[in-house]
Design a protein around this motif. Structure first.
Motif: not given
Ligand SMILES: [Zn+2]
Ligand SMILES: [Zn+2]
Length: 135
Positions: A24-29, A38-42, A112-122
């Motif tokens: 079960x992966x959350x992919x942020x690519x 949106x931010x990622x698939x699940x 693919x955490x390094x590719x996450x949306x710029x707004x995701x950390x908030x």
């Protein structure tokens, strides 16, 4: 083993899977951001034959991302993401959100955490409301 029902938003496509998911992966690519809006698939991964289609299988539309092993499958009426066989044929990929009850499942990681949306950390610190906030 329990069985989990799934469907798209409009209900044209319905299916069920055994509750037998290995990953079960959350992919942020970047591609997953585009295909979800949106931010990622699940995405859950299970054995290729772990699905019984109940309706609408012939309507499911597939898109293979050029140059990648990733794909997307969706209902052409409502756009909901739906299960598909991986391009290698070794796994069935099941978007967690199309399952009616995924309460037994927990994501194992963000990829693919390094590719996450710029707004995701908030996201975690954003206020929570039970419904549309009053403005
Ligand atoms: Zn639909
Ligand atoms: Zn991805």
């Amino acid at each position: 083993m329990s069985v989990i029902q799934g469907r798209c938003l409009c209900g044209d496509v319905t299916f069920s899977c055994d509750d037998d998911f290995q990953q079960f992966h959350l992919c942020h690519c970047h591609q997953c951001q585009k295909l979800t809006g949106s931010a990622h698939v699940a995405n859950l991964f299970t054995r290729p034959d772990n699905i019984t289609w109940h309706s609408g299988q012939a309507h499911v539309t597939r898109y293979n991302i050029p140059g990648r092993l990733s794909s997307n499958a969706f209902c052409p009426t409502c756009g909901s993401r739906l299960p598909y066989l991986s391009q290698t044929g070794k796994a069935l990929v099941v978007p967690a959100g199309c399952l009616d009850d995924a309460s037994t499942l927990q994501p194992q990681d963000h990829i693919f955490w390094a590719e996450r949306a710029a707004w995701y950390d908030a996201v975690v610190d954003a206020p929570h409301f039970e419904r549309l906030p009053e403005r």
